[in-house]
Structure formats: structure tokens, C-alpha cells
Enzyme design. Structure first.
Site, PDB file in Angstrom:
ATOM      1  N   ARG A   1       0.841  -1.203   0.000  1.00  0.00           N
ATOM      2  CA  ARG A   1       0.000   0.000   0.000  1.00  0.00           C
ATOM      3  C   ARG A   1       0.873   1.249   0.000  1.00  0.00           C
ATOM      4  O   ARG A   1       0.564   2.224  -0.697  1.00  0.00           O
ATOM      5  CB  ARG A   1      -0.938   0.004   1.216  1.00  0.00           C
ATOM      6  CG  ARG A   1      -2.034  -1.040   1.145  1.00  0.00           C
ATOM      7  CD  ARG A   1      -3.008  -0.920   2.308  1.00  0.00           C
ATOM      8  NE  ARG A   1      -3.882   0.245   2.177  1.00  0.00           N
ATOM      9  CZ  ARG A   1      -4.716   0.656   3.125  1.00  0.00           C
ATOM     10  NH1 ARG A   1      -4.790  -0.001   4.274  1.00  0.00           N
ATOM     11  NH2 ARG A   1      -5.474   1.714   2.934  1.00  0.00           N
TER      12      ARG A   1
ATOM     13  N   CYS B   1      -1.592   5.970   8.982  1.00  0.00           N
ATOM     14  CA  CYS B   1      -1.931   4.659   8.410  1.00  0.00           C
ATOM     15  C   CYS B   1      -3.044   4.871   7.400  1.00  0.00           C
ATOM     16  O   CYS B   1      -3.013   5.828   6.639  1.00  0.00           O
ATOM     17  CB  CYS B   1      -2.320   3.683   9.516  1.00  0.00           C
ATOM     18  SG  CYS B   1      -3.675   4.283  10.568  1.00  0.00           S
TER      19      CYS B   1
END
Length: 278
Positions: free
Chosen positions: A175, A233
Site C-alpha cells: 500500500r 496509516c
């Protein structure tokens, strides 16, 4: 003060009759409502805490998926859990402490003595302790919370942070590199951020590594005593876990609660891809 509590330490506190308030913060991206899991079996006396509604709020997409609740909202929730002045709050989950850390991060800012059960529900059952299936309700608490938010970064502060410190992207490497993005409209990372997945700080059973190991890991990214550190995050949940782990190693870290969900939904924000920060 330690931020983690072992099962042995928790059982000793309970046996002593210490003022402990247990909260069950089970939450996952694929199953955000953990009440059914809670009712299937939880630590005796634990109150279920819905992360989506009591440990965050909801608004526009460009505010992120889990914006901070107001201090008043958090205080009302903590009183519903039965938290009283002087209580030790012990949070746990079944996801290696990721969701319980969100409660730790918020309550710590609010002046509450809060810990996370190391190893979570798995460590409790592995030690041979029983679970119960009742839906625990408690007498209303009286805790008065301090104002929260001082440990949080705004989106502009997060953008500027790499110029003066280390901004950690604690998501999975794929990611970070922009190879996949299952939840948000854009893949990649904040320019200048370094990748340090929070699971690197845990053993296979979900218990935290020793502080020296954590310090060695973050030193690889240039974090030493006095280095300003912040974490983000996907939506500000996992980043709180990194902040908790770093606190255990003696490093204070800010959290960007909007995280990638806010960044990727805000027009005009630059995006970096690949394994390099820039």
C-alpha cells in the site's frame, strides 16, 4: 509508566480488587462492528466499546474515515463504560492490539491511566482463563477527561512533518508503494514518509517485542533520542498502535488521525509511489 499489561499482571490486579475497568475494543476493517464477537465470548467484566461510534466520529470524506471524537463525546462514552476517577482502564482486542491502541491513544491524552493487554484475548485464553457471554452494563462512571487533540496532526502539519522529523507510514509495504489500495481512491503515500509496518514490532503471537528491539528497528529509519516522530496509516487506527509501541520504547510520537483516507480524498494533495519516500 508501562503501556502494556501482561495477563499475569492483569489477573493479579483483579485478585487484589484494584479499580480496573476492562474494555473490549474488537474491530476490524472487514468487520467494524465487533459486538457479535464480544457476545460470543469476552473477558469477565469487560464492557464492549464500538470503535466507529465512541472512539471516532464521522463526517465528510475529506476528514478521513475515523476523525477524532470530541472530548465531550469520549467522556460520555467513558462514563458509559463505568470509568471512575482513579480507575485503571485496560483495553484489549483480538487483533494484536491494533484497535485497543486507539482507545489507549485517546484516553492517554485525556489523562486516564490506560493500558493494553499484551497479546489480547488470545493471551487470556492461552493462559487458561475463561470467557463469559453476558452483555455487561455498569453503573455510570464519573471520570472527567482532559481535552484531547494535542497529540494529533492536521493534514497540513502532516504534509510539513518530513522537513523537520520522521513521518512513518505504518501500512503494509504494497500500500505504501502504491501497488494496491483496497479502500481509498488513490494509491501511494505522503511524500517524504518512510514505511514501517506496525506489525514489525510484534511477535507471531501478537505480543510486543522488547524495547531494545523496537529502538533498533526505528534507528534504521533515523529515529534516535530527540527525533520528532509522527505516524499515519489508513484511517488513524493502526498509527495509534505504532505510537503506543514507540512510547513503550521511550519515544513520543504524534498521530495524523486523518491518515491516508483524508489525504487521498483531499483535492490537490501530492502523492508519492514506489519504495522511496519522495
Amino acid at each position: 509508566m508501562r503501556n502494556f499489561l501482561s495477563v499475569e499482571e492483569l489477573t493479579a490486579l483483579l485478585a487484589q480488587g484494584a479499580p480496573v475497568r476492562l474494555i473490549d475494543v474488537r474491530w476490524r476493517l472487514d468487520r467494524p462492528d465487533g459486538r457479535a464477537d464480544y457476545l460470543a465470548g469476552h473477558i469477565p467484566g469487560a464492557v464492549y466499546v464500538p470503535l466507529d461510534t465512541e472512539l471516532s466520529t464521522h463526517g465528510r470524506a475529506d476528514e478521513g474515515r475515523h476523525p477524532l471524537p470530541s472530548t465531550a463525546t469520549l467522556q460520555e462514552a467513558a462514563r458509559r463504560w463505568g470509568v471512575r476517577e482513579g480507575d485503571v482502564v485496560v483495553a484489549y482486542d483480538d487483533a494484536k492490539g491494533i484497535s485497543a491502541a486507539r482507545a489507549w491513544w485517546l484516553l492517554r491524552q485525556a489523562g486516564v491511566d490506560v493500558r493494553v493487554l499484551d497479546g489480547g484475548l488470545g493471551a487470556w485464553t492461552a493462559a487458561g482463563h475463561a470467557l463469559t457471554t453476558d452483555d455487561v452494563t455498569t453503573e455510570q462512571g464519573d471520570v472527567v477527561l482532559e481535552e484531547i487533540g494535542a497529540d494529533a496532526l492536521t493534514i497540513d502539519e502532516a504534509a510539513a512533518f518530513p522537513a523537520s522529523g520522521v513521518l512513518l507510514d505504518v501500512r503494509a509495504p504494497e500500500r505504501y508503494r502504491g501497488e494496491t489500495e483496497p479502500l481509498d481512491p488513490v494509491a501511494g503515500h505522503i511524500p517524504g514518509a518512510l514505511n514501517l509496518p506496525t506489525l514489525r514490532h510484534l511477535d507471531a503471537d501478537g505480543t510486543i517485542l522488547d524495547p531494545d528491539s523496537i529502538r533498533a528497528t526505528i534507528a534504521e529509519l533515523g529515529v534516535t533520542a530527540g527525533t520528532p516522530v509522527a505516524a499515519y496509516c489508513g484511517s488513524g487506527v493502526t498509527a495509534a498502535h505504532t505510537a503506543m509501541v514507540l512510547a513503550e520504547a521511550g519515544v513520543d510520537a504524534k498521530v495524523f488521525p486523518g491518515s491516508w483516507s483524508q489525504w487521498s480524498n483531499t483535492s490537490g494533495r501530492p502523492v508519492a509511489i514506489g519504495s522511496e519516500p519522495g
